[in-house]
Design a protein around this motif. Sequence first.
Motif, short mmCIF file in Angstrom:
data_model
loop_
_atom_site.label_atom_id
_atom_site.label_comp_id
_atom_site.label_asym_id
_atom_site.label_seq_id
_atom_site.Cartn_x
_atom_site.Cartn_y
_atom_site.Cartn_z
N GLY A 1 4.01 -24.90 -7.44
CA GLY A 1 3.07 -25.55 -6.51
C GLY A 1 2.56 -24.57 -5.47
N GLN A 2 3.47 -23.73 -4.95
CA GLN A 2 3.06 -22.74 -3.94
C GLN A 2 2.09 -21.72 -4.55
N LYS A 3 2.35 -21.35 -5.81
CA LYS A 3 1.44 -20.38 -6.46
C LYS A 3 0.07 -21.03 -6.68
N LEU A 4 0.09 -22.32 -7.05
CA LEU A 4 -1.19 -23.01 -7.30
C LEU A 4 -2.02 -23.14 -6.03
N GLY B 1 0.52 -14.40 -8.58
CA GLY B 1 -0.40 -14.32 -9.72
C GLY B 1 0.33 -14.32 -11.06
N THR B 2 1.67 -14.49 -11.04
CA THR B 2 2.42 -14.52 -12.31
C THR B 2 2.76 -15.96 -12.67
N PHE B 3 2.14 -16.46 -13.73
CA PHE B 3 2.37 -17.85 -14.13
C PHE B 3 3.09 -17.90 -15.48
N SER B 4 3.95 -18.92 -15.65
CA SER B 4 4.53 -19.22 -16.98
C SER B 4 4.04 -20.63 -17.29
N GLU C 1 15.04 -32.86 -13.79
CA GLU C 1 15.41 -31.52 -13.30
C GLU C 1 14.20 -30.58 -13.42
N LEU C 2 14.08 -29.70 -12.39
CA LEU C 2 12.92 -28.81 -12.32
C LEU C 2 13.24 -27.46 -12.97
N PRO C 3 12.28 -26.88 -13.69
CA PRO C 3 12.51 -25.54 -14.27
C PRO C 3 12.80 -24.53 -13.16
N ALA C 4 13.66 -23.53 -13.47
CA ALA C 4 14.03 -22.51 -12.47
C ALA C 4 12.80 -21.76 -11.97
N GLN C 5 12.75 -21.57 -10.64
CA GLN C 5 11.59 -20.93 -10.01
C GLN C 5 11.94 -19.57 -9.43
N GLY C 6 10.92 -18.73 -9.27
CA GLY C 6 11.10 -17.42 -8.66
C GLY C 6 10.94 -17.51 -7.15
N PHE C 7 10.42 -16.45 -6.51
CA PHE C 7 10.29 -16.45 -5.04
C PHE C 7 9.44 -17.62 -4.58
N TYR C 8 8.30 -17.86 -5.27
CA TYR C 8 7.47 -19.03 -4.97
C TYR C 8 7.56 -20.01 -6.12
N GLN D 1 4.02 -23.14 -19.41
CA GLN D 1 4.80 -24.32 -19.79
C GLN D 1 5.75 -24.73 -18.65
N SER D 2 6.49 -23.75 -18.13
CA SER D 2 7.46 -24.06 -17.09
C SER D 2 6.76 -24.47 -15.79
N ASP D 3 5.64 -23.80 -15.45
CA ASP D 3 4.94 -24.13 -14.21
C ASP D 3 4.33 -25.53 -14.26
N LEU D 4 3.75 -25.86 -15.42
CA LEU D 4 3.15 -27.20 -15.57
C LEU D 4 4.23 -28.28 -15.50
N THR D 5 5.37 -28.01 -16.17
CA THR D 5 6.49 -28.97 -16.13
C THR D 5 6.94 -29.16 -14.69
N TRP D 6 7.05 -28.04 -13.92
CA TRP D 6 7.50 -28.12 -12.53
C TRP D 6 6.55 -28.99 -11.71
N VAL D 7 5.23 -28.73 -11.86
CA VAL D 7 4.24 -29.45 -11.06
C VAL D 7 4.28 -30.95 -11.39
N LEU D 8 4.34 -31.28 -12.70
CA LEU D 8 4.32 -32.69 -13.10
C LEU D 8 5.59 -33.41 -12.63
N ARG D 9 6.75 -32.78 -12.87
CA ARG D 9 8.01 -33.45 -12.48
C ARG D 9 8.12 -33.57 -10.96
N LYS D 10 7.70 -32.52 -10.23
CA LYS D 10 7.78 -32.58 -8.77
C LYS D 10 6.86 -33.69 -8.24
N THR D 11 5.64 -33.77 -8.79
CA THR D 11 4.70 -34.79 -8.34
C THR D 11 5.28 -36.18 -8.62
N LEU D 12 5.84 -36.38 -9.83
CA LEU D 12 6.42 -37.68 -10.16
C LEU D 12 7.61 -38.00 -9.28
#
Length: 251
Positions: free
Chosen positions: A141-144, A98-101, A131-138, A103-114
């Motif tokens: 995409g997993q959080k979404l 339930g913890t979202f950032s 390059e993907l923004p640094a991620q935590g435990f999940y 800007q970084s989460d959106l960048t991760w999802v878009l770059r990973k999808t591309l």
Amino acid sequence: MEKRPDMIRRHSAGAIFMHWFNAGCWIALLATGLGLIDNPELQPLGMWWVRTLHALGLDGVLLLQVHATLGLVWASVYAVFSLVRLKSETWPFLREVGTFSPQSDLTWVLRKTLTLTVGEERLRAKGLATELPAQGFYNAGQKLFAVPAVLGSAGLVATGLIALFSRAWPGGADVVQWALAIHFLCAALVAVGLVVHVYMATIAPGEGPAFRSMFTGFVPEDFARHHNPLWHERVAAGRDETLAKRDKRSI
Ligand code: HEM
């Protein structure tokens, strides 16, 4: 299983059991739930599925009883596990997903999808960052997926109980119709997310170690450092409390 020096614990034995118990129940609940939709205009699979279950002797009241009993067992086991492991598993999981950032989460999802669709080399050739923004435990995409999976499951249990027990109340038939419509929407929401979840866990490149950790409980430290650097930093600094607690249990 023995912990090898280059492996770190990612999931406890209890969490692994609950994940596969959940997956098995979900598949059986989807299969029986879809069999209960006998209106051809609302049946997403087509009437062949309903006819197949009927041919197997699963129809009418019996199919509903199987579906409802399975749903009650699934929800009860989850409720007990979530309460017993409230501090060590449930709360840390909910806090993590339930913890979202934004800007970084959106960048991760878009770059990973591309990266998965266009390909890393072609993106680089066009001068686009990969390059993907640094991620935590999940990862993002997993959080979404996890948030609608948790909310959709809660909605399924609530509307399932209403549909099961409110028919006899005054005005109950209308309440049941509404409850079933919401029940159907919650199932559809999670089912769509599940397709992406299963693809990411089993087919998407580079996810093999995370998949194996859902059986063994451990991931290679290098994998964690690369895929989940923010989590790895916490582990390395001894600040991952849940993990420290989990590590005391053997798998
Ligand atoms: C049946 C096929 C399934 C496979 C192969 C699968 C695979 C996995 C794997 C490998 C992970 C661990 C990811 C990691 O450690 O980073 C995971 C986590 C998870 N799974 Fe599944 N899973 C399946 C079904 C389900 C179902 C039916 C649900 C719920 C409706 C579900 C909900 C979750 C959640 C909430 C997590 C944690 C967050 C996430 O990784 O998205 N899974 N799954």
